[in-house]
Design a protein around this motif. Sequence first.
Motif, PDB file in Angstrom:
ATOM      1  N   ILE A  51       6.166  14.798  -4.017  1.00 47.45           N
ATOM      2  CA  ILE A  51       4.977  15.212  -3.264  1.00 47.45           C
ATOM      3  C   ILE A  51       4.455  14.068  -2.393  1.00 47.45           C
ATOM      4  O   ILE A  51       4.024  14.277  -1.251  1.00 47.45           O
ATOM      5  CB  ILE A  51       3.877  15.712  -4.237  1.00 47.45           C
ATOM      6  N   PHE A  52       4.541  12.849  -2.914  1.00 46.87           N
ATOM      7  CA  PHE A  52       4.048  11.680  -2.181  1.00 46.87           C
ATOM      8  C   PHE A  52       4.928  11.295  -0.989  1.00 46.87           C
ATOM      9  O   PHE A  52       4.475  10.599  -0.075  1.00 46.87           O
ATOM     10  CB  PHE A  52       3.976  10.460  -3.111  1.00 46.87           C
ATOM     11  N   LEU A  53       6.183  11.731  -0.989  1.00 50.52           N
ATOM     12  CA  LEU A  53       7.161  11.231  -0.024  1.00 50.52           C
ATOM     13  C   LEU A  53       6.688  11.232   1.433  1.00 50.52           C
ATOM     14  O   LEU A  53       6.788  10.206   2.120  1.00 50.52           O
ATOM     15  CB  LEU A  53       8.482  11.995  -0.166  1.00 50.52           C
ATOM     16  N   PRO A  54       6.147  12.357   1.972  1.00 45.87           N
ATOM     17  CA  PRO A  54       5.722  12.315   3.382  1.00 45.87           C
ATOM     18  C   PRO A  54       4.593  11.310   3.639  1.00 45.87           C
ATOM     19  O   PRO A  54       4.514  10.729   4.723  1.00 45.87           O
ATOM     20  CB  PRO A  54       5.261  13.753   3.678  1.00 45.87           C
ATOM     21  N   LEU A  55       3.734  11.078   2.624  1.00 41.57           N
ATOM     22  CA  LEU A  55       2.656  10.102   2.795  1.00 41.57           C
ATOM     23  C   LEU A  55       3.191   8.675   2.744  1.00 41.57           C
ATOM     24  O   LEU A  55       2.700   7.793   3.447  1.00 41.57           O
ATOM     25  CB  LEU A  55       1.581  10.294   1.708  1.00 41.57           C
ATOM     26  N   VAL A  56       4.212   8.448   1.902  1.00 46.24           N
ATOM     27  CA  VAL A  56       4.865   7.131   1.850  1.00 46.24           C
ATOM     28  C   VAL A  56       5.469   6.814   3.213  1.00 46.24           C
ATOM     29  O   VAL A  56       5.312   5.714   3.751  1.00 46.24           O
ATOM     30  CB  VAL A  56       5.962   7.098   0.753  1.00 46.24           C
ATOM     31  N   LEU A  57       6.151   7.825   3.791  1.00 50.06           N
ATOM     32  CA  LEU A  57       6.777   7.632   5.106  1.00 50.06           C
ATOM     33  C   LEU A  57       5.742   7.387   6.205  1.00 50.06           C
ATOM     34  O   LEU A  57       6.028   6.750   7.215  1.00 50.06           O
ATOM     35  CB  LEU A  57       7.640   8.848   5.459  1.00 50.06           C
ATOM     36  N   SER A  58       4.524   7.900   5.985  1.00 54.33           N
ATOM     37  CA  SER A  58       3.443   7.704   6.961  1.00 54.33           C
ATOM     38  C   SER A  58       2.682   6.407   6.727  1.00 54.33           C
ATOM     39  O   SER A  58       1.764   6.080   7.484  1.00 54.33           O
ATOM     40  CB  SER A  58       2.456   8.877   6.898  1.00 54.33           C
ATOM     41  N   GLY A  59       3.033   5.696   5.643  1.00 50.33           N
ATOM     42  CA  GLY A  59       2.392   4.407   5.383  1.00 50.33           C
ATOM     43  C   GLY A  59       1.016   4.489   4.749  1.00 50.33           C
ATOM     44  O   GLY A  59       0.210   3.557   4.851  1.00 50.33           O
ATOM     45  N   LYS A  60       0.714   5.607   4.068  1.00 49.77           N
ATOM     46  CA  LYS A  60      -0.597   5.755   3.419  1.00 49.77           C
ATOM     47  C   LYS A  60      -0.686   4.874   2.168  1.00 49.77           C
ATOM     48  O   LYS A  60       0.315   4.627   1.492  1.00 49.77           O
ATOM     49  CB  LYS A  60      -0.822   7.224   3.019  1.00 49.77           C
ATOM     50  N   LYS A  61      -1.915   4.433   1.834  1.00 41.33           N
ATOM     51  CA  LYS A  61      -2.139   3.607   0.654  1.00 41.33           C
ATOM     52  C   LYS A  61      -2.058   4.475  -0.613  1.00 41.33           C
ATOM     53  O   LYS A  61      -2.391   5.669  -0.589  1.00 41.33           O
ATOM     54  CB  LYS A  61      -3.505   2.934   0.729  1.00 41.33           C
ATOM     55  N   TYR A  62      -1.651   3.843  -1.722  1.00 45.23           N
ATOM     56  CA  TYR A  62      -1.431   4.581  -2.970  1.00 45.23           C
ATOM     57  C   TYR A  62      -2.709   5.278  -3.454  1.00 45.23           C
ATOM     58  O   TYR A  62      -2.672   6.412  -3.910  1.00 45.23           O
ATOM     59  CB  TYR A  62      -0.908   3.635  -4.060  1.00 45.23           C
ATOM     60  N   GLN A  63      -3.844   4.596  -3.332  1.00 45.21           N
ATOM     61  CA  GLN A  63      -5.113   5.198  -3.787  1.00 45.21           C
ATOM     62  C   GLN A  63      -5.420   6.478  -3.014  1.00 45.21           C
ATOM     63  O   GLN A  63      -5.912   7.459  -3.584  1.00 45.21           O
ATOM     64  CB  GLN A  63      -6.286   4.209  -3.623  1.00 45.21           C
ATOM     65  N   GLU A  64      -5.138   6.445  -1.713  1.00 41.70           N
ATOM     66  CA  GLU A  64      -5.362   7.624  -0.869  1.00 41.70           C
ATOM     67  C   GLU A  64      -4.434   8.765  -1.293  1.00 41.70           C
ATOM     68  O   GLU A  64      -4.845   9.928  -1.358  1.00 41.70           O
ATOM     69  CB  GLU A  64      -5.132   7.253   0.604  1.00 41.70           C
TER      70      GLU A  64
END
Length: 254
Positions: free
Chosen positions: A108-121
């Motif tokens: 689920i986190f994968l697209p946010l990881v690719l976008s460079g989002k912070k873990y807390q977010e």
Amino acid sequence: MALLDVKNVKKIYTTRFGKNQVEALKNVTFSVEEGEYVAIMGESGSGKTTLLNILAALDKPTQGKVYLKGSDLGGLREKEISAFRRENLGFVFQDFNLLDTFSLKDNIFLPLVLSGKKYQEMERRLATIAEKLGITMLLEKYPYEVSGGQKQRAAIARALITKPQLILADEPSGALDSKAADSLMHLFHTINMDGQTIVMVTHSVKAASSASRVLFIKDGEVFHQLYRGNMTNEEMYHKISATLTVLTTGGEIH
């Protein structure tokens, strides 16, 4: 202004060695308003998948334009397309497209990881979505440890977590049993009621019955549109079935 505008889209494929041309889409024009839930139906080979690929910026039309909130998808440069998809589109596939070596949470986190989002977010976004989808207790599990319906819920969470303008779903209930499929369609309805715009390609009359509008594609063109209005799901089911009968056998729609 419509969220999605499809204008005079034509798609021609040239077969191997360039001997023959296949016109997959002829002159497709329609729009989708923000907050709408639209199902696209048609026989195999009618052009549904080609249309979905063009809406997803996975393919480009031979002629015509597709606009998402005013942005011309055909005008995107190759290096801009991936970022545009991540930021604006959410995808739900028939076969889930989850990585078996990742937990559901990491999928689920994968697209946010690719976008460079912070873990807390990422954690903050996931908490609300996981609770709504009923998968909070499953997040540390791997795809091979959960049911098809649970996999699809994780796939929906992955689509929602980027806060997309539009969710594109390709036969989302196709790999599910009837109980899980019913649950999924109820979920789509709830997500749509929260304001999420959805465009779904499906063969399932029952799945399409939950949409607010159904587009019927025949021979690469929009053959008919059916609006829900005040109809119940059961009434929609009968209307869709009757339209599909006309679609396959000819005759007039009443």
